[in-house]
Design a protein around this motif. Structure first.
Motif, mmCIF file in Angstrom:
data_model
loop_
_atom_site.group_PDB
_atom_site.id
_atom_site.type_symbol
_atom_site.label_atom_id
_atom_site.label_comp_id
_atom_site.label_asym_id
_atom_site.label_seq_id
_atom_site.Cartn_x
_atom_site.Cartn_y
_atom_site.Cartn_z
ATOM 1 N N GLN A 118 72.533 51.692 -19.519
ATOM 2 C CA GLN A 118 72.281 51.165 -20.867
ATOM 3 C C GLN A 118 70.964 50.401 -20.840
ATOM 4 N N ILE A 119 69.900 51.085 -21.264
ATOM 5 C CA ILE A 119 68.542 50.566 -21.139
ATOM 6 C C ILE A 119 68.004 50.192 -22.507
ATOM 7 N N LEU A 120 67.492 48.986 -22.630
ATOM 8 C CA LEU A 120 66.836 48.539 -23.853
ATOM 9 C C LEU A 120 65.355 48.384 -23.539
ATOM 10 N N PHE A 121 64.543 49.183 -24.227
ATOM 11 C CA PHE A 121 63.084 49.138 -24.061
ATOM 12 C C PHE A 121 62.478 48.634 -25.366
ATOM 13 N N ILE A 122 61.609 47.653 -25.271
ATOM 14 C CA ILE A 122 60.945 47.096 -26.449
ATOM 15 C C ILE A 122 59.454 47.016 -26.176
ATOM 16 N N ASN A 123 58.682 47.483 -27.135
ATOM 17 C CA ASN A 123 57.228 47.404 -27.094
ATOM 18 C C ASN A 123 56.818 46.309 -28.079
ATOM 19 N N ILE A 124 56.066 45.304 -27.617
ATOM 20 C CA ILE A 124 55.638 44.222 -28.509
ATOM 21 C C ILE A 124 54.128 44.038 -28.420
ATOM 22 N N GLN A 125 53.595 43.388 -29.441
ATOM 23 C CA GLN A 125 52.190 42.985 -29.474
ATOM 24 C C GLN A 125 52.157 41.459 -29.430
ATOM 25 N N PRO A 126 51.990 40.859 -28.256
ATOM 26 C CA PRO A 126 52.029 39.394 -28.159
ATOM 27 C C PRO A 126 50.909 38.723 -28.943
ATOM 28 N N CYS A 127 51.249 37.593 -29.551
ATOM 29 C CA CYS A 127 50.273 36.789 -30.295
ATOM 30 C C CYS A 127 49.684 35.692 -29.421
ATOM 31 N N ASN A 128 50.460 35.253 -28.425
ATOM 32 C CA ASN A 128 50.057 34.156 -27.547
ATOM 33 C C ASN A 128 50.345 34.542 -26.104
ATOM 34 N N LEU A 129 49.805 33.764 -25.175
ATOM 35 C CA LEU A 129 50.050 34.047 -23.767
ATOM 36 C C LEU A 129 51.496 33.748 -23.371
ATOM 37 N N ILE A 130 52.181 32.875 -24.117
ATOM 38 C CA ILE A 130 53.603 32.621 -23.895
ATOM 39 C C ILE A 130 54.369 33.387 -24.966
ATOM 40 N N ILE A 131 55.155 34.341 -24.533
ATOM 41 C CA ILE A 131 55.904 35.194 -25.458
ATOM 42 C C ILE A 131 57.248 34.549 -25.758
ATOM 43 N N GLU A 132 57.515 34.414 -27.043
ATOM 44 C CA GLU A 132 58.823 33.910 -27.464
ATOM 45 C C GLU A 132 59.231 34.596 -28.762
ATOM 46 N N ASN A 133 58.668 34.151 -29.888
ATOM 47 C CA ASN A 133 59.115 34.630 -31.198
ATOM 48 C C ASN A 133 58.924 36.124 -31.416
ATOM 49 N N GLU A 134 57.832 36.681 -30.887
ATOM 50 C CA GLU A 134 57.605 38.110 -31.109
ATOM 51 C C GLU A 134 58.677 38.966 -30.426
ATOM 52 N N LEU A 135 59.257 38.487 -29.334
ATOM 53 C CA LEU A 135 60.350 39.211 -28.688
ATOM 54 C C LEU A 135 61.693 38.854 -29.331
ATOM 55 N N LEU A 136 61.943 37.578 -29.569
ATOM 56 C CA LEU A 136 63.209 37.171 -30.174
ATOM 57 C C LEU A 136 63.394 37.800 -31.553
ATOM 58 N N SER A 137 62.323 37.913 -32.338
ATOM 59 C CA SER A 137 62.443 38.519 -33.667
ATOM 60 C C SER A 137 62.799 39.999 -33.594
ATOM 61 N N ARG A 138 62.421 40.658 -32.520
ATOM 62 C CA ARG A 138 62.809 42.065 -32.325
ATOM 63 C C ARG A 138 64.256 42.167 -31.860
ATOM 64 N N LEU A 139 64.668 41.262 -30.981
ATOM 65 C CA LEU A 139 66.025 41.306 -30.436
ATOM 66 C C LEU A 139 67.085 41.015 -31.489
ATOM 67 N N VAL A 140 66.768 40.181 -32.465
ATOM 68 C CA VAL A 140 67.756 39.780 -33.465
ATOM 69 C C VAL A 140 68.254 40.980 -34.278
ATOM 70 N N ASP A 141 67.462 42.014 -34.397
ATOM 71 C CA ASP A 141 67.840 43.197 -35.173
ATOM 72 C C ASP A 141 68.550 44.268 -34.344
ATOM 73 N N ILE A 142 68.754 44.006 -33.067
ATOM 74 C CA ILE A 142 69.344 45.018 -32.177
ATOM 75 C C ILE A 142 70.799 44.675 -31.910
ATOM 76 N N LYS A 143 71.658 45.659 -32.135
ATOM 77 C CA LYS A 143 73.093 45.496 -31.856
ATOM 78 C C LYS A 143 73.318 45.757 -30.371
ATOM 79 N N ASP A 144 73.971 44.829 -29.712
ATOM 80 C CA ASP A 144 74.237 44.989 -28.283
ATOM 81 C C ASP A 144 75.317 46.049 -28.070
ATOM 82 N N ILE A 145 74.993 47.035 -27.250
ATOM 83 C CA ILE A 145 75.962 48.085 -26.900
ATOM 84 C C ILE A 145 76.303 48.009 -25.412
ATOM 85 N N GLY A 146 76.123 46.827 -24.861
ATOM 86 C CA GLY A 146 76.360 46.664 -23.429
ATOM 87 C C GLY A 146 75.121 46.935 -22.609
#
Length: 169
Positions: A24-52
């Motif tokens: 069960q692989i989750l792959f996400i491609n993001i475009q970071p805005c800052n050198l510390i990644i937080e919101n750009e990844l969390l905002s993508r994860l919030v829309d993903i239903k966990d399937i294990g």
């Protein structure tokens, strides 16, 4: 390995061979805005239903700069809040992989240590798969299985790995 930051942390000997196989692989491609990644990844994860999901792989695009100094001198790092979110919303994730050289951005080593400590928490570690070469992988890549093959060296706090990915054609 958790032993990287914790004296009582796990080493390679604590993980059996089945731990390293992921279906069960989750792959996400993001475009970071800052050198510390937080919101750009969390905002993508919030829309993903966990399937294990068992492994999360994030492509920032810095892998395309592997032959440049910027790859290591201005690398992306990840906020420790990502660990908290994954532990809560994606409890089956055992490994977090990404194309940056470290979970710690060299621009903020203090926060990087916090991120290492969070992810490598011996009570519920999410192992880090740093410095993945993801140049030939994108959001259209459909993984069937990922197998991580780490060197098995006793009492090491980090190990080189070979990654095998089976994909749908």
């Amino acid at each position: 390995m958790p032993y990287h930051f914790y004296e009582n942390g796990q080493t390679i000997e604590n993980f059996d061979t089945n731990f390293w196989i992921f279906n069960q692989i989750l792959f996400i491609n993001i475009q970071p805005c800052n050198l510390i990644i937080e919101n750009e990844l969390l905002s993508r994860l919030v829309d993903i239903k966990d399937i294990g999901y068992e492994i999360l792989i994030v492509k920032t695009g810095i892998c395309n700069l592997r032959d440049k100094d910027i790859f290591w001198s201005q690398n992306y790092g990840f906020s420790p809040k990502i660990y908290d979110y994954l532990s809560d919303k994606f409890p089956s994730i055992r490994v977090f992989g990404f194309d940056s050289i470290s979970v710690s951005s060299f621009s903020n080593r203090v926060l990087g240590r916090e991120s290492h400590k969070a992810f490598l928490n011996p009570n519920k570690p999410i192992l880090l798969l740093e410095d993945m070469d993801l140049r030939n992988v994108n959001e259209y890549t459909k993984f069937k299985e990922i197998i991580i093959s780490p060197f098995r060296v006793a009492r090491c706090d980090g190990l080189p790995c070979t990654i095998f990915g089976r994909i749908d054609d």
